[in-house]
Design an enzyme around this catalytic site. Structure first.
Site, mmCIF file in Angstrom:
data_model
loop_
_atom_site.group_PDB
_atom_site.id
_atom_site.type_symbol
_atom_site.label_atom_id
_atom_site.label_comp_id
_atom_site.label_asym_id
_atom_site.label_seq_id
_atom_site.Cartn_x
_atom_site.Cartn_y
_atom_site.Cartn_z
ATOM 1 N N THR A 1 41.567 38.770 42.212
ATOM 2 C CA THR A 1 40.470 37.909 41.757
ATOM 3 C C THR A 1 39.174 38.120 42.536
ATOM 4 O OG1 THR A 1 41.309 36.198 43.249
ATOM 5 C CG2 THR A 1 42.062 36.134 40.959
ATOM 6 N N GLU A 2 39.142 39.069 43.456
ATOM 7 C CA GLU A 2 37.990 39.187 44.344
ATOM 8 C C GLU A 2 36.674 39.348 43.599
ATOM 9 O OE1 GLU A 2 41.482 40.595 46.875
ATOM 10 O OE2 GLU A 2 40.857 40.655 44.784
#
Length: 269
Positions: free
Chosen positions: A143-144
């Protein structure tokens, strides 16, 4: 041989039994997020295991039904609000990267048991393992990029685990997927329906590992990791040297003798 003492930990629970260490991530109130303290403790455990340890295998898993939710975002926000320099932030990132590579390069066989979720850095930690078992309903995502940051230190391990094409897809799109899809793309080696199923899979892995010579396992891991980046001639030399050390050493002599004498070698449990 005496084992280098394991460190005292607050965010991990360490359980050693019969030559196997289980490392529990133990911050269930944060879904086992990777705080700075946890990163430091995991690195200390890895250092203890690397130096003449009788431990043959290591299992990583999470307390509270979750593997790891990734980096501690409250810690990330504190870094920004404190006005840290670029050099300070880079050093923070590098410290996390050192952890992932330390786990990846452990001489022991490493097993990742995933239930609940393995997100962001948690997924990166999974990719540092030798064998990965997940529950079918486990959840995964990198999800960065949704947060405006890259999966910087874990990117090489994700590529190593699942290949460049699949790694690009899940890193660049923040795609969410379950344990069944994790198995399909090569992130997971086995899928179970629940925690009991994970335990059964781990038990089989342990039994197999305990038939293998620990020194030969360590050399095999070293060669496998080197194969991706060493030139051909250097790889041939390193493989030859590793083979020679093992065959002429205590394990090689014992293994060949045990086979010819139709008995178990001394290390087999």
């Amino acid at each position: 041989m005496p084992m280098r003492a394991l460190p005292t930990t607050r965010s991990l629970v360490l359980e050693e039994e019969g030559g196997w260490l289980t490392v529990w991530l133990d911050r269930p109130e944060t879904r086992n997020a990777l705080s700075g303290e946890m990163v430091d403790e995991l690195k200390a455990v890895a250092a203890a295991l690397r130096d003449d340890s009788p431990v043959r295998g290591v299992t990583f898993r999470g307390k509270g039904g979750t593997f790891c939710s990734g980096g501690d975002l409250k810690g990330f926000r504190a870094i920004v609000e404190e006005g840290r320099t670029l050099e300070d932030v880079a050093a923070f990132s590098r410290s996390a990267g050192e952890l992932f590579h330390a786990v990846n390069e452990l001489p022991q066989v490493t097993v990742m048991l995933v239930e609940g979720a393995a997100m962001a850095g948690g997924l990166g930690l999974v990719c540092a393992g030798d064998f990965v078992a997940v529950t079918a309903d486990a959840r995964f995502a990198l999800t960065e990029t949704m947060l405006g940051i890259p999966p910087a230190q874990i990117a090489p391990l994700v590529v190593q685990r699942i290949g460049l094409a699949a790694a690009r897809r899940i890193m660049l799109t923040a795609a969410r997927f379950d344990g069944v899809e994790a198995h399909r793309i090569g992130l997971a080696d086995a899928v179970a329906q629940d925690a009991a199923g994970l335990a059964a899979i781990e038990g089989e892995v342990r039994r197999n590992v305990m038939q293998c010579a620990p020194g030969a396992v360590a050399v095999t891991k070293e060669l496998a990791l080197a194969a991706a980046h060493l030139p051909r001639e250097e790889m041939l030399d390193r493989a030859a040297a590793g083979f020679a050390r093992c065959l002429t050493g205590e394990e090689g002599r014992e293994g060949v003798a045990a086979f010819l004498e139709k008995r178990k070698p001394r290390w087999a449990l």
